[in-house]
Design a protein around this motif. Structure first.
Motif, PDB file in Angstrom:
ATOM      1  N   SER A  25       1.336   4.568   1.579  1.00 43.92           N
ATOM      2  CA  SER A  25       0.481   3.380   1.489  1.00 43.92           C
ATOM      3  C   SER A  25      -0.902   3.721   2.012  1.00 43.92           C
ATOM      4  O   SER A  25      -1.050   4.573   2.896  1.00 43.92           O
ATOM      5  N   CYS A  26      -1.878   3.041   1.490  1.00 45.67           N
ATOM      6  CA  CYS A  26      -3.258   3.194   1.956  1.00 45.67           C
ATOM      7  C   CYS A  26      -3.888   1.810   2.005  1.00 45.67           C
ATOM      8  O   CYS A  26      -4.061   1.163   0.964  1.00 45.67           O
ATOM      9  N   VAL A  27      -4.209   1.377   3.221  1.00 45.09           N
ATOM     10  CA  VAL A  27      -4.865   0.080   3.403  1.00 45.09           C
ATOM     11  C   VAL A  27      -6.366   0.291   3.481  1.00 45.09           C
ATOM     12  O   VAL A  27      -6.846   1.119   4.267  1.00 45.09           O
ATOM     13  N   ALA A  28      -7.094  -0.444   2.661  1.00 42.50           N
ATOM     14  CA  ALA A  28      -8.531  -0.267   2.538  1.00 42.50           C
ATOM     15  C   ALA A  28      -9.298  -1.440   3.141  1.00 42.50           C
ATOM     16  O   ALA A  28      -8.818  -2.589   3.129  1.00 42.50           O
ATOM     17  N   SER A  29     -10.477  -1.151   3.651  1.00 45.95           N
ATOM     18  CA  SER A  29     -11.363  -2.196   4.151  1.00 45.95           C
ATOM     19  C   SER A  29     -12.801  -1.711   4.074  1.00 45.95           C
ATOM     20  O   SER A  29     -13.065  -0.517   3.895  1.00 45.95           O
ATOM     21  N   GLY A  30     -13.737  -2.666   4.180  1.00 49.67           N
ATOM     22  CA  GLY A  30     -15.150  -2.314   4.197  1.00 49.67           C
ATOM     23  C   GLY A  30     -15.816  -2.278   2.839  1.00 49.67           C
ATOM     24  O   GLY A  30     -16.994  -1.906   2.740  1.00 49.67           O
ATOM     25  N   PHE A  31     -15.082  -2.651   1.804  1.00 51.96           N
ATOM     26  CA  PHE A  31     -15.646  -2.706   0.460  1.00 51.96           C
ATOM     27  C   PHE A  31     -14.784  -3.648  -0.380  1.00 51.96           C
ATOM     28  O   PHE A  31     -13.712  -4.077   0.050  1.00 51.96           O
ATOM     29  N   THR A  32     -15.259  -3.945  -1.572  1.00 56.43           N
ATOM     30  CA  THR A  32     -14.520  -4.843  -2.448  1.00 56.43           C
ATOM     31  C   THR A  32     -13.445  -4.047  -3.170  1.00 56.43           C
ATOM     32  O   THR A  32     -13.681  -3.427  -4.220  1.00 56.43           O
ATOM     33  N   PHE A  33     -12.261  -4.079  -2.595  1.00 56.51           N
ATOM     34  CA  PHE A  33     -11.164  -3.233  -3.081  1.00 56.51           C
ATOM     35  C   PHE A  33     -10.854  -3.497  -4.546  1.00 56.51           C
ATOM     36  O   PHE A  33     -10.688  -2.565  -5.328  1.00 56.51           O
ATOM     37  N   SER A  34     -10.795  -4.746  -4.923  1.00 55.46           N
ATOM     38  CA  SER A  34     -10.357  -5.101  -6.275  1.00 55.46           C
ATOM     39  C   SER A  34     -11.345  -4.698  -7.365  1.00 55.46           C
ATOM     40  O   SER A  34     -11.010  -4.793  -8.553  1.00 55.46           O
ATOM     41  N   SER A  35     -12.517  -4.225  -6.985  1.00 54.91           N
ATOM     42  CA  SER A  35     -13.530  -3.806  -7.958  1.00 54.91           C
ATOM     43  C   SER A  35     -13.607  -2.300  -8.142  1.00 54.91           C
ATOM     44  O   SER A  35     -14.460  -1.812  -8.889  1.00 54.91           O
ATOM     45  N   ASN A  36     -12.736  -1.587  -7.449  1.00 57.21           N
ATOM     46  CA  ASN A  36     -12.851  -0.133  -7.434  1.00 57.21           C
ATOM     47  C   ASN A  36     -11.564   0.581  -7.832  1.00 57.21           C
ATOM     48  O   ASN A  36     -10.475   0.198  -7.394  1.00 57.21           O
ATOM     49  N   ALA A  37     -11.740   1.633  -8.647  1.00 58.40           N
ATOM     50  CA  ALA A  37     -10.626   2.546  -8.868  1.00 58.40           C
ATOM     51  C   ALA A  37     -10.301   3.275  -7.568  1.00 58.40           C
ATOM     52  O   ALA A  37     -11.164   3.431  -6.701  1.00 58.40           O
ATOM     53  N   MET A  38      -9.060   3.701  -7.462  1.00 52.88           N
ATOM     54  CA  MET A  38      -8.620   4.431  -6.278  1.00 52.88           C
ATOM     55  C   MET A  38      -7.858   5.685  -6.691  1.00 52.88           C
ATOM     56  O   MET A  38      -7.281   5.740  -7.785  1.00 52.88           O
ATOM     57  N   ARG A  39      -7.845   6.660  -5.802  1.00 52.88           N
ATOM     58  CA  ARG A  39      -7.189   7.930  -6.113  1.00 52.88           C
ATOM     59  C   ARG A  39      -6.347   8.406  -4.931  1.00 52.88           C
ATOM     60  O   ARG A  39      -6.626   8.065  -3.783  1.00 52.88           O
ATOM     61  N   TRP A  40      -5.354   9.213  -5.243  1.00 52.89           N
ATOM     62  CA  TRP A  40      -4.622   9.999  -4.258  1.00 52.89           C
ATOM     63  C   TRP A  40      -4.878  11.475  -4.557  1.00 52.89           C
ATOM     64  O   TRP A  40      -4.798  11.899  -5.711  1.00 52.89           O
ATOM     65  N   TYR A  41      -5.166  12.199  -3.496  1.00 55.87           N
ATOM     66  CA  TYR A  41      -5.294  13.648  -3.548  1.00 55.87           C
ATOM     67  C   TYR A  41      -4.266  14.256  -2.604  1.00 55.87           C
ATOM     68  O   TYR A  41      -3.699  13.568  -1.752  1.00 55.87           O
ATOM     69  N   ARG A  42      -4.076  15.553  -2.737  1.00 53.04           N
ATOM     70  CA  ARG A  42      -3.266  16.279  -1.765  1.00 53.04           C
ATOM     71  C   ARG A  42      -3.842  17.676  -1.561  1.00 53.04           C
ATOM     72  O   ARG A  42      -4.513  18.212  -2.441  1.00 53.04           O
ATOM     73  N   GLN A  43      -3.546  18.216  -0.388  1.00 56.39           N
ATOM     74  CA  GLN A  43      -3.988  19.567  -0.077  1.00 56.39           C
ATOM     75  C   GLN A  43      -2.876  20.301   0.646  1.00 56.39           C
ATOM     76  O   GLN A  43      -2.485  19.904   1.754  1.00 56.39           O
ATOM     77  N   ALA A  44      -2.376  21.349   0.006  1.00 52.51           N
ATOM     78  CA  ALA A  44      -1.348  22.190   0.602  1.00 52.51           C
ATOM     79  C   ALA A  44      -2.012  23.300   1.396  1.00 52.51           C
ATOM     80  O   ALA A  44      -3.173  23.649   1.133  1.00 52.51           O
ATOM     81  N   PRO A  45      -1.300  23.875   2.349  1.00 53.54           N
ATOM     82  CA  PRO A  45      -1.878  24.951   3.161  1.00 53.54           C
ATOM     83  C   PRO A  45      -2.403  26.097   2.298  1.00 53.54           C
ATOM     84  O   PRO A  45      -1.696  26.587   1.414  1.00 53.54           O
ATOM     85  N   GLY A  46      -3.632  26.482   2.547  1.00 52.56           N
ATOM     86  CA  GLY A  46      -4.218  27.599   1.828  1.00 52.56           C
ATOM     87  C   GLY A  46      -4.658  27.293   0.415  1.00 52.56           C
ATOM     88  O   GLY A  46      -5.071  28.212  -0.313  1.00 52.56           O
ATOM     89  N   LYS A  47      -4.576  26.031   0.007  1.00 51.32           N
ATOM     90  CA  LYS A  47      -4.945  25.666  -1.353  1.00 51.32           C
ATOM     91  C   LYS A  47      -6.061  24.635  -1.348  1.00 51.32           C
ATOM     92  O   LYS A  47      -6.317  23.969  -0.345  1.00 51.32           O
ATOM     93  N   GLU A  48      -6.721  24.505  -2.496  1.00 50.65           N
ATOM     94  CA  GLU A  48      -7.772  23.511  -2.635  1.00 50.65           C
ATOM     95  C   GLU A  48      -7.167  22.113  -2.779  1.00 50.65           C
ATOM     96  O   GLU A  48      -6.020  21.958  -3.180  1.00 50.65           O
ATOM     97  N   ARG A  49      -7.985  21.119  -2.445  1.00 46.13           N
ATOM     98  CA  ARG A  49      -7.546  19.735  -2.601  1.00 46.13           C
ATOM     99  C   ARG A  49      -7.363  19.439  -4.092  1.00 46.13           C
ATOM    100  O   ARG A  49      -8.209  19.785  -4.913  1.00 46.13           O
ATOM    101  N   GLU A  50      -6.279  18.760  -4.400  1.00 48.31           N
ATOM    102  CA  GLU A  50      -5.873  18.526  -5.787  1.00 48.31           C
ATOM    103  C   GLU A  50      -5.791  17.024  -6.054  1.00 48.31           C
ATOM    104  O   GLU A  50      -5.173  16.286  -5.268  1.00 48.31           O
ATOM    105  N   LEU A  51      -6.371  16.583  -7.156  1.00 56.06           N
ATOM    106  CA  LEU A  51      -6.242  15.183  -7.560  1.00 56.06           C
ATOM    107  C   LEU A  51      -4.823  14.946  -8.071  1.00 56.06           C
ATOM    108  O   LEU A  51      -4.371  15.639  -8.988  1.00 56.06           O
TER     109      LEU A  51
END
Length: 113
Positions: free
Chosen positions: A21-47
């Motif tokens: 889960s990701c709880v957002a604040s400080g902006f109009t959440f419902s007007s924005n696309a959102m993304r999940w990324y991940r980063q494994a050890p020794g690797k670049e961040r991946e969308l």
């Protein structure tokens, strides 16, 4: 000020499931696309996944398509990542992202037997 707070990570066996889960604040959440990324050890961040502002469209990395589901609840300012059939290669820190504006602190997901 944009704030994104992830939760739900942990240790899971191969084949198991987790929901982030990701709880957002400080902006109009419902007007924005959102993304999940991940980063494994020794690797670049991946969308991993993207969801449009109203949730009408989602996209996934090839590596997770069919196993992960991104969703959102605009009434709760929250975006989710349901992860099923987890395998060792899914071990990473997972980050919530507001495109071009902010990142969460990350939550660790470890897949291990």
């Amino acid at each position: 000020q944009v704030q994104l707070v992830e939760s739900g990570g942990g240790l899971v066996q191969p084949g198991g499931s987790l929901r982030l889960s990701c709880v957002a604040s400080g902006f109009t959440f419902s007007s924005n696309a959102m993304r999940w990324y991940r980063q494994a050890p020794g690797k670049e961040r991946e969308l991993v996944a993207t969801i449009t502002s109203r949730g009408g469209s989602t996209t996934y990395a090839d590596s997770v398509r069919g196993r992960f589901t991104i969703s959102r609840d605009n009434a709760k300012n929250t975006v989710y990542l349901q992860m099923n059939s987890l395998n060792f290669e899914d071990t990473a820190v997972y980050y919530c992202n507001l495109p071009f504006r902010g990142w969460g602190q990350g939550t660790q997901v470890t897949v291990s037997s």
